[in-house]
Write a protein that holds these residues in place. Structure first.
Motif, PDB file in Angstrom:
ATOM      1  N   THR A 113      -3.341   7.935 -11.600  1.00  0.00           N
ATOM      2  CA  THR A 113      -4.586   8.010 -10.860  1.00  0.00           C
ATOM      3  C   THR A 113      -4.860   9.427 -10.383  1.00  0.00           C
TER       4      THR A 113
ATOM      5  N   HIS B 217       0.865  -1.185   0.000  1.00  0.00           N
ATOM      6  CA  HIS B 217       0.000   0.000   0.000  1.00  0.00           C
ATOM      7  C   HIS B 217       0.898   1.230   0.000  1.00  0.00           C
TER       8      HIS B 217
ATOM      9  N   VAL C 123      -2.848   4.133  -3.205  1.00  0.00           N
ATOM     10  CA  VAL C 123      -2.968   3.028  -4.154  1.00  0.00           C
ATOM     11  C   VAL C 123      -2.468   1.734  -3.522  1.00  0.00           C
ATOM     12  N   ASP C 124      -2.864   0.620  -4.102  1.00  0.00           N
ATOM     13  CA  ASP C 124      -2.374  -0.695  -3.712  1.00  0.00           C
ATOM     14  C   ASP C 124      -1.732  -1.349  -4.931  1.00  0.00           C
ATOM     15  N   PHE C 125      -0.565  -1.938  -4.739  1.00  0.00           N
ATOM     16  CA  PHE C 125       0.085  -2.749  -5.754  1.00  0.00           C
ATOM     17  C   PHE C 125      -0.126  -4.198  -5.343  1.00  0.00           C
TER      18      PHE C 125
ATOM     19  N   VAL D  20       1.239   9.948 -10.349  1.00  0.00           N
ATOM     20  CA  VAL D  20       1.844   8.770 -10.953  1.00  0.00           C
ATOM     21  C   VAL D  20       2.640   8.084  -9.846  1.00  0.00           C
TER      22      VAL D  20
ATOM     23  N   GLY E 229       6.441  -0.811 -12.640  1.00  0.00           N
ATOM     24  CA  GLY E 229       4.992  -0.652 -12.677  1.00  0.00           C
ATOM     25  C   GLY E 229       4.636   0.808 -12.466  1.00  0.00           C
ATOM     26  N   LEU E 230       3.654   1.304 -13.192  1.00  0.00           N
ATOM     27  CA  LEU E 230       3.161   2.676 -13.049  1.00  0.00           C
ATOM     28  C   LEU E 230       1.674   2.646 -12.771  1.00  0.00           C
ATOM     29  N   LYS E 231       1.215   3.472 -11.856  1.00  0.00           N
ATOM     30  CA  LYS E 231      -0.210   3.670 -11.625  1.00  0.00           C
ATOM     31  C   LYS E 231      -0.495   5.137 -11.845  1.00  0.00           C
TER      32      LYS E 231
END
Length: 135
Positions: A95, A49, A100-102, A62, A91-93
């Motif tokens: 949002t 998290h 965020v959770d990976f 990002v 990895g990119l999120k």
């Protein structure tokens, strides 16, 4: 945009076919540096998290996660996030959320995280680096 290009001159704006409005002439600055925190999320198996503090005038975020420190493969250059990838799994999120959770990470693997905020003006500086072991 038109107001800014016309320097607020109402005659120039009207002659160009637009209506003058009372919008802000100067755009906001790019967001400040994000302050990141992250930890193993045992409730989600081998997930991590991550969350950043609130950033003024920020419209999106990002989040980056990789098997090497984020400053090895990611830098902010002007209004772009530059990535260099050799043997790095990345990895990119993207949002509008600060948290965020990976999920589905390799349990016991060290992961390095970073984040940036952005708005219409540009990208803020890279956050403080965080290293977390996936549970």
């Amino acid at each position: 945009y038109v107001q800014r290009i016309a320097s607020g001159d109402k005659l120039v704006i009207a002659q160009s076919g637009y209506h003058s409005t009372q919008t802000e002439v100067n755009p906001v600055a790019a967001p400040a540096q994000a302050q990141l925190d992250a930890w193993g999320n045992k409730g989600k198996g081998s997930g991590i998290h991550a969350e950043i503090d609130t950033l003024a005038d920020c419209r999106g975020f990002v989040f980056l996660i990789g098997t090497q420190p984020v400053n090895v493969f990611a830098t902010v250059k002007g209004d772009m996030l530059m990535l260099k990838i050799n043997e790095i799994e990345l990895g990119l999120k993207l949002t509008t959320k600060r948290k965020v959770d990976f999920d589905d990470l390799v349990s016991g693997q060290n992961y390095h995280l970073g984040a940036v905020g952005f708005n219409a003006t540009g990208v803020g500086p890279m956050s403080n680096p965080i290293e977390v072991i996936a549970p």
